[in-house]
Design a protein around this motif. Sequence first.
Motif, PDB file in Angstrom:
ATOM      1  N   PHE A 239      70.470 -16.778   0.211  1.00 57.36           N
ATOM      2  CA  PHE A 239      69.074 -16.539   0.549  1.00 57.36           C
ATOM      3  C   PHE A 239      68.944 -15.899   1.923  1.00 57.36           C
ATOM      4  O   PHE A 239      69.734 -16.166   2.828  1.00 57.36           O
ATOM      5  CB  PHE A 239      68.293 -17.865   0.531  1.00 57.36           C
ATOM      6  CG  PHE A 239      68.355 -18.554  -0.807  1.00 57.36           C
ATOM      7  CD1 PHE A 239      67.512 -18.180  -1.842  1.00 57.36           C
ATOM      8  CD2 PHE A 239      69.284 -19.566  -1.039  1.00 57.36           C
ATOM      9  CE1 PHE A 239      67.579 -18.806  -3.074  1.00 57.36           C
ATOM     10  CE2 PHE A 239      69.360 -20.190  -2.267  1.00 57.36           C
ATOM     11  CZ  PHE A 239      68.512 -19.810  -3.291  1.00 57.36           C
ATOM     12  N   GLN A 240      67.898 -15.087   2.033  1.00 57.18           N
ATOM     13  CA  GLN A 240      67.641 -14.419   3.301  1.00 57.18           C
ATOM     14  C   GLN A 240      67.465 -15.445   4.421  1.00 57.18           C
ATOM     15  O   GLN A 240      67.943 -15.255   5.531  1.00 57.18           O
ATOM     16  CB  GLN A 240      66.380 -13.552   3.162  1.00 57.18           C
ATOM     17  CG  GLN A 240      66.171 -12.607   4.322  1.00 57.18           C
ATOM     18  CD  GLN A 240      65.129 -11.531   4.011  1.00 57.18           C
ATOM     19  OE1 GLN A 240      64.547 -11.500   2.940  1.00 57.18           O
ATOM     20  NE2 GLN A 240      64.920 -10.634   4.959  1.00 57.18           N
ATOM     21  N   ASP A 241      66.791 -16.555   4.114  1.00 63.74           N
ATOM     22  CA  ASP A 241      66.577 -17.585   5.139  1.00 63.74           C
ATOM     23  C   ASP A 241      67.538 -18.772   4.973  1.00 63.74           C
ATOM     24  O   ASP A 241      67.215 -19.905   5.338  1.00 63.74           O
ATOM     25  CB  ASP A 241      65.124 -18.057   5.126  1.00 63.74           C
ATOM     26  CG  ASP A 241      64.689 -18.506   3.741  1.00 63.74           C
ATOM     27  OD1 ASP A 241      65.473 -18.305   2.786  1.00 63.74           O
ATOM     28  OD2 ASP A 241      63.587 -19.055   3.601  1.00 63.74           O
TER      29      ASP A 241
ATOM     30  N   LYS B  43      62.753  -5.605  -2.025  1.00 61.43           N
ATOM     31  CA  LYS B  43      64.128  -5.996  -2.354  1.00 61.43           C
ATOM     32  C   LYS B  43      64.219  -7.486  -2.709  1.00 61.43           C
ATOM     33  O   LYS B  43      64.762  -7.858  -3.752  1.00 61.43           O
ATOM     34  CB  LYS B  43      65.061  -5.699  -1.157  1.00 61.43           C
ATOM     35  CG  LYS B  43      65.042  -4.283  -0.674  1.00 61.43           C
ATOM     36  CD  LYS B  43      66.009  -4.069   0.480  1.00 61.43           C
ATOM     37  CE  LYS B  43      65.642  -4.817   1.747  1.00 61.43           C
ATOM     38  NZ  LYS B  43      64.381  -4.353   2.390  1.00 61.43           N
ATOM     39  N   SER B  44      63.680  -8.311  -1.834  1.00 65.74           N
ATOM     40  CA  SER B  44      63.764  -9.759  -2.078  1.00 65.74           C
ATOM     41  C   SER B  44      63.054 -10.120  -3.375  1.00 65.74           C
ATOM     42  O   SER B  44      63.539 -10.960  -4.153  1.00 65.74           O
ATOM     43  CB  SER B  44      63.129 -10.533  -0.922  1.00 65.74           C
ATOM     44  OG  SER B  44      63.867 -10.307   0.260  1.00 65.74           O
ATOM     45  N   THR B  45      61.906  -9.508  -3.598  1.00 68.50           N
ATOM     46  CA  THR B  45      61.160  -9.797  -4.817  1.00 68.50           C
ATOM     47  C   THR B  45      62.006  -9.505  -6.045  1.00 68.50           C
ATOM     48  O   THR B  45      62.072 -10.314  -6.984  1.00 68.50           O
ATOM     49  CB  THR B  45      59.869  -8.951  -4.840  1.00 68.50           C
ATOM     50  OG1 THR B  45      59.133  -9.212  -3.654  1.00 68.50           O
ATOM     51  CG2 THR B  45      59.033  -9.291  -6.054  1.00 68.50           C
TER      52      THR B  45
ATOM     53  N   ALA C 216      73.004 -11.523  -3.007  1.00 72.53           N
ATOM     54  CA  ALA C 216      72.908 -11.775  -1.566  1.00 72.53           C
ATOM     55  C   ALA C 216      71.728 -11.002  -0.998  1.00 72.53           C
ATOM     56  O   ALA C 216      71.630  -9.795  -1.167  1.00 72.53           O
ATOM     57  CB  ALA C 216      74.209 -11.363  -0.878  1.00 72.53           C
ATOM     58  N   ASP C 217      70.840 -11.737  -0.350  1.00 71.49           N
ATOM     59  CA  ASP C 217      69.654 -11.106   0.230  1.00 71.49           C
ATOM     60  C   ASP C 217      69.858 -10.974   1.731  1.00 71.49           C
ATOM     61  O   ASP C 217      69.850 -11.973   2.454  1.00 71.49           O
ATOM     62  CB  ASP C 217      68.421 -11.958  -0.090  1.00 71.49           C
ATOM     63  CG  ASP C 217      67.128 -11.194   0.143  1.00 71.49           C
ATOM     64  OD1 ASP C 217      67.205 -10.067   0.672  1.00 71.49           O
ATOM     65  OD2 ASP C 217      66.058 -11.729  -0.212  1.00 71.49           O
ATOM     66  N   GLU C 218      70.070  -9.758   2.202  1.00 71.29           N
ATOM     67  CA  GLU C 218      70.328  -9.483   3.618  1.00 71.29           C
ATOM     68  C   GLU C 218      71.418 -10.392   4.180  1.00 71.29           C
ATOM     69  O   GLU C 218      71.189 -11.096   5.175  1.00 71.29           O
ATOM     70  CB  GLU C 218      69.046  -9.684   4.448  1.00 71.29           C
ATOM     71  CG  GLU C 218      67.816  -8.998   3.896  1.00 71.29           C
ATOM     72  CD  GLU C 218      67.642  -7.566   4.402  1.00 71.29           C
ATOM     73  OE1 GLU C 218      68.547  -7.072   5.128  1.00 71.29           O
ATOM     74  OE2 GLU C 218      66.645  -6.940   4.048  1.00 71.29           O
ATOM     75  N   PRO C 219      72.605 -10.349   3.615  1.00 71.16           N
ATOM     76  CA  PRO C 219      73.640 -11.301   4.071  1.00 71.16           C
ATOM     77  C   PRO C 219      74.181 -10.988   5.461  1.00 71.16           C
ATOM     78  O   PRO C 219      74.833 -11.830   6.056  1.00 71.16           O
ATOM     79  CB  PRO C 219      74.744 -11.141   3.017  1.00 71.16           C
ATOM     80  CG  PRO C 219      74.574  -9.768   2.496  1.00 71.16           C
ATOM     81  CD  PRO C 219      73.100  -9.463   2.563  1.00 71.16           C
TER      82      PRO C 219
END
Lengths: 217, 303
Positions: A85-87, A41-43, A161-164
């Motif tokens: 970002f996820q982080d 997913k992030s990729t 949104a990555d894992e918001p």
Amino acid sequence: MIIFKNVSKRYPDGYVALNNIDLTVESGEMVFLTGHSGAGKSTLLKLIAAIERPTSGTITISGQNIAQLKLGAIPYLRRKIGFIFQDHKLLFDRNVFDNVLLPLQISNFDNKTVAGRVRAALDKVGLLKKEKAMPIALSGGERQRLCIARAVVHRPSILIADEPTGNLDIEYAQDIMSMFTSFNQVGVTVLIATHDASLLKDAEHRILSLKQGKLAV
Amino acid sequence: MIRAWLMQHGFVFFLTLKRLIATPVTSLLSVIVMGIALSLPTGIYVLMENLSSISGQSASSPQMSLFLKLDIKKEDIERIKQRMEEDSQIVSFQFIPKDAALHQLQQSNGLADISASLVRNPLPDAFIVHALENTPENLEQLRVAMQSWPEIEHVQFDSAWAARLNALLKLGRFIVLMLTTLLSVAIIVIMFNTIRLQILTKRDEIEISKLIGATDSFIRRPFLYFGAIQGLAGGATAWLIMTLTIRAMNEELGTLAQLYDFDLQLQQLSPSDSISLLSFSAWLGWLGARLSVASHLWQIEPR
Ligand SMILES: Nc1ncnc2c1ncn2[C@@H]1O[C@H](COP(=O)(O)OP(=O)(O)O)[C@@H](O)[C@H]1O
Ligand SMILES: [Mg+2]
């Protein structure tokens, strides 16, 4: 409009994170991307902002092929996108206001209007009262909302949104989801990656599911 | 557009000043080191400038005196003049008739009595010749050539000391050049390292800025400003060191001058030399920062 055609991504260590992806997201659409951790997913989201480059295939955003974008053109692509970002990627040495200000400084906004824009973005996510606070003093949910404010302050046409809702409890998560819905309602294309199936139960939006680098139908 | 651009640069300028002030001790130390390094070649340069202005014209245009034989005729003098006009080695010349020479002698102190007692004028006619600035060999050739003219009794090369002074000045200029080169490299290295450390501590900021659409020039800008401003401050320090040193030296020279009855004051750096010093040092700082940024920023690619 975002179009993936035969997109594959192999990381330098040889791992194939995405395998022959075909995908179209209409402008103004809101799409969820699900899959287990490690599904890619992030990729996929990073490819859209040219944070990672595809090994093969073409990615087109409003007619422009991202896969072949020159290095000098990448910043201007990223300014069209709001990325959560996820982080988080917050700056811990400056306060909430200055974190949200950063995208405007980067794209040369007029100094007179920036403060108003920053406050408008903070207002949308309910952080107006905390503009002087340092990120370290915020709760997990507040940090997430700060990320959202920073992602929308320059009014991008695409919001990613990555894992918001990563480690947030369910009320907080729903709160944040409704923010995304309201951005989508004013015409922003929204892509949200999540492994959290509970969020998707009553979503009336398209759901794409990734499995080991492939889109499941 | 232009307004936004100016504002952007003004903003970075003040941001850089803030950064400098945020680490006052480090900034001050680097500025002092740069100032001292720059003040060395500047100091020698100032001394050279003073020396060459003291030595005056004669240092740059070699001069010879031609004494004619005593039994010389008017036509002979005309012939010499013509010969000199044709000689490309001779820039200008001046004829000094023996009467004028005697008159001058009578004017000068102490000798008036002696010259008054003379029955006949013992002085020869003479020429003062300004030669083209040239190698010592060529000048020597010219001297020998003129010595061989039948009307000439003696050619005196006045500029032997000037030639020596010229050689000394040349050596001094060479030393200034050497020192400037070496110390410039040192300053560039210092700046290179300062900026390298800054880039390391600002890694997150750089990475995040890139992720949200900062261009390379936007990211470079604060570092380049930092280099240029610190370089400028170093140049200003060197200027201050020089100005104060010369002022102190002039005070010392002033007391000496009273004791020994002469007048010698060192000139300060001229305005144009001062501007050169400041812009050169700013450029050095900028260059060190530019090289550092070029070799370190690309290593920070966001993931
Ligand atoms: N920079 C990288 N280098 C090598 N492998 C990577 C890199 N980034 C991610 N991967 C691998 O690619 C796969 C997909 O990762 P990712 O896209 O982060 O998945 P997800 O976001 O769905 O959890 C994972 O197996 C991960 O280990
Ligand atoms: Mg992920």
